[in-house]
Write an enzyme that holds these catalytic residues in place. Structure first.
Site, PDB file in Angstrom:
ATOM      1  N   SER A 248      20.946  21.474  15.649  1.00 43.96           N
ATOM      2  CA  SER A 248      20.710  22.677  16.447  1.00 43.96           C
ATOM      3  C   SER A 248      21.284  22.527  17.847  1.00 43.96           C
ATOM      4  O   SER A 248      21.341  21.417  18.398  1.00 43.96           O
ATOM      5  CB  SER A 248      19.205  22.937  16.540  1.00 43.96           C
TER       6      SER A 248
ATOM      7  N   TYR B  49      10.836  20.800  18.496  1.00 40.75           N
ATOM      8  CA  TYR B  49      11.862  21.187  17.518  1.00 40.75           C
ATOM      9  C   TYR B  49      13.183  20.487  17.833  1.00 40.75           C
ATOM     10  O   TYR B  49      13.816  19.893  16.956  1.00 40.75           O
ATOM     11  CB  TYR B  49      12.047  22.699  17.537  1.00 40.75           C
TER      12      TYR B  49
END
Length: 331
Positions: free
Chosen positions: A130, A155
């Site tokens: 990501s 995350y």
């Protein structure tokens, strides 16, 4: 070619599998269909995939990545050539509310994928990372050569950990691994927790939307078709063993940014949705939220040079496609 795609009921995996069904592939998709967002959207995606294939071409299995025994059996029963790990607990803000979900899926689950690849000598593992790994890095655009040591959400920390775990397995067991740092993916059948989805819903209903940082944040919005085309090309680009400029450790390991290389302000983004909806937004201006970053901007020179591909879908074109789908899907 036999391919495993994890997170098969998810947004990116759904579109990827649709593209792979046009090729000479045998695909097994797995997903635990959790209730992080509306499960009916997930089941509808799977229904479409089932309608466009036979079981010998695409087979879906309801399976949790964190289930070590079931994952081990899945790999043992199938001789996968390629594994594409798109299954994960997504969302920056939700990681603050429910950290355990991220440990189970993104850490334990990814370890089970790596172990399966090790045990069965998979030819190429691609996995979703990501843009969030860049945190609040000052240098723009973000390059895969930049240090990513300061995540600002759990995350992001799990995605950085996935890259480290992949490098370890590549080095120790010679498993070719490629990490894909996605930059704000959007499009039809997208995730309802994403801003463009909720903005469209509220604008059409005449409801107020929350606009953070006065709409001054910038995102490298990347349309789903561009993402899929990039993944398909990278599948055949199997990394070879090499070391880095700062280490003698060799590994068949690679990281790519997949972004649009053209950051868009949240304000332009909202304007594109207003135009597609033919309706003006009612706004509630709010400060930046914990875990958010002001800018994401991808350097994709390696993507261009190595697979001869650059995403080109404009935000106006992509948003119009999404809103058109949204109106039809939700009547």
């Amino acid at each position: 070619m036999k391919i495993l795609v994890t997170g098969a009921a998810g947004f990116i995996a759904f579109h990827l599998i649709k593209a792979l069904l046009d090729k000479n592939c045998s695909i097994i998709g797995i997903d635990n269909i959790n209730d992080y967002y509306d499960t009916s959207l997930k089941t509808d995606r799977l229904k479409i995939l089932g309608e466009n294939s036979t079981e010998d071409v695409f087979k879906f299995i309801n399976l949790d990545l964190a289930d070590r025994e079931a994952m081990s059996a899945l790999f043992a029963d199938n001789n996968f050539d390629i594994v594409i790990n798109l299954g994960a607990q997504a969302g920056v803000r939700y990681s603050i509310e429910n950290p355990n979900a991220y440990m189970d899926s993104n850490m334990v689950g990814f370890l089970n994928v790596l172990e399966g690849c090790r045990q069965t000598k998979v030819k190429h593992l691609l996995y979703a990372s990501s843009s969030s790994v860049y945190g609040m890095n000052i240098k723009q655009p973000f390059s895969t050569e930049d240090r990513v040591d300061y995540p600002i959400s759990l995350y992001a920390a799990t995605k950085k950990s996935n890259e480290l775990m992949a490098h370890t397995y590549s080095h120790l067991y010679n498993i070719p691994t490629t990490g894909l740092r996605f930059f704000t993916v959007y499009g039809p059948y997208g995730r309802p927790d994403m801003a463009y989805f909720s903005f469209t819903k509220k604008i059409l209903k005449g409801e107020i939307i929350d606009v953070y940082n006065n709409g001054e944040m910038q995102r490298d919005f990347t349309y789903i078709d561009d993402i899929v085309e990039g993944i398909v090309r990278i599948m055949d680009k199997i990394p070879t063993s090499q070391s880095s400029a700062t280490s003698t450790a060799t590994a068949p390991y690679k990281i790519y940014n997949i972004g649009n290389n053209q950051p868009v302000t949240l304000r332009r983004f909202i304007t594109a949705i207003e135009k597609a909806c033919r309706k003006k937004a009612k706004e509630n201006l709010l400060p930046m939220q914990p875990g958010d970053v002001p800018v994401t901007y991808a350097n994709i020179d390696e993507l261009i040079n190595e697979i001869d591909f650059k995403p080109e879908t404009t935000i106006e074109e992509g948003i119009l496609n999404f809103v058109t789908w949204y109106k039809e899907y939700y009547h």
